[in-house]
Design an enzyme around this catalytic site. Structure first.
Site, PDB file in Angstrom:
ATOM      1  N   ASP A 204     -17.390   7.196  -0.850  1.00 25.08           N
ATOM      2  CA  ASP A 204     -16.129   7.037  -0.113  1.00 25.08           C
ATOM      3  C   ASP A 204     -15.858   8.379   0.553  1.00 25.08           C
ATOM      4  O   ASP A 204     -16.536   9.382   0.271  1.00 25.08           O
ATOM      5  CB  ASP A 204     -15.004   6.643  -1.096  1.00 25.08           C
ATOM      6  CG  ASP A 204     -13.676   6.323  -0.415  1.00 25.08           C
ATOM      7  OD1 ASP A 204     -13.655   6.162   0.818  1.00 25.08           O
ATOM      8  OD2 ASP A 204     -12.652   6.252  -1.128  1.00 25.08           O
TER       9      ASP A 204
ATOM     10  N   HIS B 241      -7.604   0.961  -6.256  1.00 26.28           N
ATOM     11  CA  HIS B 241      -7.765   0.085  -5.085  1.00 26.28           C
ATOM     12  C   HIS B 241      -8.469  -1.204  -5.557  1.00 26.28           C
ATOM     13  O   HIS B 241      -9.605  -1.477  -5.187  1.00 26.28           O
ATOM     14  CB  HIS B 241      -8.599   0.813  -4.031  1.00 26.28           C
ATOM     15  CG  HIS B 241      -8.510   0.226  -2.655  1.00 26.28           C
ATOM     16  ND1 HIS B 241      -7.729  -0.876  -2.343  1.00 26.28           N
ATOM     17  CD2 HIS B 241      -9.115   0.591  -1.486  1.00 26.28           C
ATOM     18  CE1 HIS B 241      -7.867  -1.146  -1.048  1.00 26.28           C
ATOM     19  NE2 HIS B 241      -8.692  -0.278  -0.513  1.00 26.28           N
TER      20      HIS B 241
ATOM     21  N   ARG C 173     -13.527  -8.483   2.014  1.00 19.59           N
ATOM     22  CA  ARG C 173     -12.122  -8.219   1.685  1.00 19.59           C
ATOM     23  C   ARG C 173     -11.304  -9.490   1.910  1.00 19.59           C
ATOM     24  O   ARG C 173     -10.436  -9.844   1.112  1.00 19.59           O
ATOM     25  CB  ARG C 173     -11.571  -7.078   2.564  1.00 19.59           C
ATOM     26  CG  ARG C 173     -12.136  -5.697   2.273  1.00 19.59           C
ATOM     27  CD  ARG C 173     -11.725  -5.179   0.921  1.00 19.59           C
ATOM     28  NE  ARG C 173     -10.289  -5.130   0.762  1.00 19.59           N
ATOM     29  CZ  ARG C 173      -9.495  -4.144   1.183  1.00 19.59           C
ATOM     30  NH1 ARG C 173     -10.019  -3.100   1.780  1.00 19.59           N
ATOM     31  NH2 ARG C 173      -8.186  -4.170   0.962  1.00 19.59           N
TER      32      ARG C 173
ATOM     33  N   ARG D 166       0.870  -1.181   0.000  1.00 15.42           N
ATOM     34  CA  ARG D 166       0.000   0.000   0.000  1.00 15.42           C
ATOM     35  C   ARG D 166       0.905   1.228   0.000  1.00 15.42           C
ATOM     36  O   ARG D 166       1.730   1.393   0.898  1.00 15.42           O
ATOM     37  CB  ARG D 166      -0.904   0.033   1.232  1.00 15.42           C
ATOM     38  CG  ARG D 166      -1.555   1.388   1.421  1.00 15.42           C
ATOM     39  CD  ARG D 166      -2.654   1.404   2.448  1.00 15.42           C
ATOM     40  NE  ARG D 166      -3.826   0.696   1.965  1.00 15.42           N
ATOM     41  CZ  ARG D 166      -5.025   0.772   2.543  1.00 15.42           C
ATOM     42  NH1 ARG D 166      -5.203   1.515   3.623  1.00 15.42           N
ATOM     43  NH2 ARG D 166      -6.043   0.100   2.047  1.00 15.42           N
TER      44      ARG D 166
ATOM     45  N   CYS E  87     -16.267   1.659   1.198  1.00 14.92           N
ATOM     46  CA  CYS E  87     -15.083   0.833   1.481  1.00 14.92           C
ATOM     47  C   CYS E  87     -14.626   0.955   2.931  1.00 14.92           C
ATOM     48  O   CYS E  87     -13.937   0.073   3.433  1.00 14.92           O
ATOM     49  CB  CYS E  87     -13.950   1.181   0.523  1.00 14.92           C
ATOM     50  SG  CYS E  87     -13.326   2.862   0.740  1.00 14.92           S
TER      51      CYS E  87
ATOM     52  N   GLN F 222     -10.206  -3.797  -3.140  1.00 13.70           N
ATOM     53  CA  GLN F 222     -11.470  -3.324  -2.583  1.00 13.70           C
ATOM     54  C   GLN F 222     -12.640  -3.650  -3.517  1.00 13.70           C
ATOM     55  O   GLN F 222     -13.702  -4.098  -3.084  1.00 13.70           O
ATOM     56  CB  GLN F 222     -11.393  -1.802  -2.378  1.00 13.70           C
ATOM     57  CG  GLN F 222     -12.671  -1.204  -1.817  1.00 13.70           C
ATOM     58  CD  GLN F 222     -12.940  -1.680  -0.401  1.00 13.70           C
ATOM     59  OE1 GLN F 222     -12.081  -1.568   0.450  1.00 13.70           O
ATOM     60  NE2 GLN F 222     -14.122  -2.236  -0.143  1.00 13.70           N
TER      61      GLN F 222
HETATM   62  N1  NVA Z   1     -10.050   6.759  -1.008  1.00 14.98           N
HETATM   63  C1  NVA Z   1      -9.611   6.334   0.298  1.00 14.98           C
HETATM   64  C2  NVA Z   1      -9.775   4.862   0.451  1.00 14.98           C
HETATM   65  C3  NVA Z   1      -9.401   4.353   1.816  1.00 14.98           C
HETATM   66  C4  NVA Z   1      -9.534   2.863   1.939  1.00 14.98           C
HETATM   67  C5  NVA Z   1      -8.166   6.731   0.505  1.00 14.98           C
HETATM   68  O1  NVA Z   1      -7.360   6.566  -0.416  1.00 14.98           O
HETATM   69  O2  NVA Z   1      -7.857   7.224   1.587  1.00 14.98           O
HETATM   70  N1   CP Z   2     -11.102  -0.083   2.789  1.00 12.09           N
HETATM   71  C1   CP Z   2      -9.817  -0.138   3.155  1.00 12.09           C
HETATM   72  O1   CP Z   2      -8.914  -0.344   2.342  1.00 12.09           O
HETATM   73  O2   CP Z   2      -9.613   0.005   4.489  1.00 12.09           O
HETATM   74  P1   CP Z   2      -8.205   0.178   5.222  1.00 12.09           P
HETATM   75  O3   CP Z   2      -7.667   1.528   4.830  1.00 12.09           O
HETATM   76  O4   CP Z   2      -8.559   0.122   6.680  1.00 12.09           O
HETATM   77  O5   CP Z   2      -7.290  -0.913   4.803  1.00 12.09           O
END
Ligand code: NVA
Ligand code: CP
Length: 310
Positions: free
Chosen positions: A227, A135, A294, A108, A266, A138
């Site tokens: 989101d 993502h 997930r 990540r 998500c 997800q």
């Molecule tokens: N769009 C959000 C998703 C978090 C799982 C982010 O990138 O922070």
């Molecule tokens: N939805 C998601 O990816 O959650 P986290 O940021 O907690 O991994």
């Protein structure tokens, strides 16, 4: 050839369908069992996943760890800040070294280029656990959840996105064009999805409408999805929140969708911003199933990457 899961298109329509079917099958097979019990066939016995986080995570961190345990393997969770990566060791050298220790790597990170570079130099599969661009893990869980709730394949369904044109929307757009579902994305001006992602999906023949009006997007939708308005690493601020307010998911907006429409998020959610409690906690919300899925979807992704799918 090493199979990386950097984006949904890498796997193609058939690969995605095979993973989704496997995820449904494995979830059903272990219903009611303790969560730490290994699946009967232990397909990843002896395999280790390294999960590297440059950004915070709850779901991705725990679900990948549990996925490896249930598949009979194990996982280690690393913070890039605690690695030499955090003080300048190159991505390429990190990829070469980790490939000698573990069987797969999940990353990540902020820049999408980073996960691509890791994959270029790794000799084991690399999985995108979220970048600023996409993502994909997800959306595998999201599709699985929609299929469970609606009781039919995702192909032919109609998804309405409300809010920021972000990484999660990008993967939904990509998935829609690969698996044949319609995406209506309502975003404020200046917060539209990436034009390259949109162009790729359209070139693939995806049915995608970019609109301003939230109500028009949700009309007769099977899925309503949103989101956070401010993703990790983004600047928020009053101006963005003001622009996003008309896209808040309210019961009134949900009432315009199909009678059996599913609400997805998500998570983490900012209740009172992009969604109201009455929707998050209401009967159409599938957010807890979505979070659970997930785990099941990523087990299938891991099996696909390691060439162990059926
Ligand atoms: N769009 C959000 C998703 C978090 C799982 C982010 O990138 O922070
Ligand atoms: N939805 C998601 O990816 O959650 P986290 O940021 O907690 O991994």
């Amino acid at each position: 050839m090493t199979r990386h899961f950097l984006d949904l298109a890498t796997a193609g329509r058939e690969g995605l369908r095979a993973m989704l079917d496997e995820a449904h099958r494995r979830k059903a097979a272990r219903a009611g069992q303790p969560k730490g019990r290994v699946d009967g066939d232990a397909p990843l016995a002896g395999h280790v996943l390294a999960s590297i986080f440059e950004k915070p995570s709850t779901r991705t961190r725990v679900s990948f760890d549990m996925a490896m345990r249930q598949l009979g393997g194990s996982a280690m969770v690393l913070s890039s800040q605690d690695m030499q990566l955090g003080r300048g060791e190159s991505i390429a050298d990190t990829a070469r070294v980790l490939s000698r220790y573990v069987d797969a790597i999940m990353l990540r990170c902020a820049a999408h280029d980073t996960v691509e570079e890791l994959a270029r130099y790794a000799s084991v599969p690399v999985i995108n656990g979220l970048t600023d661009l996409s993502h994909p893990c997800q959306i595998m869980a999201d599709i699985m959840t929609v299929e469970e709730r609606l009781g039919r394949p995702v192909t032919g369904t109609r998804w309405a996105w409300l809010g920021d044109g972000n990484n999660v929307l990008h993967s939904i757009i990509e998935a829609g064009s690969l698996l044949g579902f319609d995406v209506l994305a309502a975003t404020p001006q200046n917060y539209e999805p990436d034009s390259g992602i949109v162009a790729c999906a359209q070139a693939r023949g995806g049915h995608l409408d970019l609109v301003r009006d939230a109500q028009a997007a949700v009309d007769a939708a099977d899925v309503v999805v949103t989101d956070t308005w401010v993703s990790m690493g983004q600047d928020g601020g009053a101006e963005k929140v003001k622009a996003m307010m008309p896209y808040q998911v309210t019961p009134e907006l949900m009432a315009r969708a199909a009678g059996d429409a599913v609400f997805l998020h998500c998570l983490p959610a900012h209740r009172g911003e992009e969604v109201l409690d009455s929707v998050m906690d209401g009967p159409q919300s599938a957010v807890w199933d979505e979070a659970e899925n997930r785990l099941h979807a990523q087990k299938a992704v891991l099996l696909w990457c390691l060439d162990k799918l059926g």
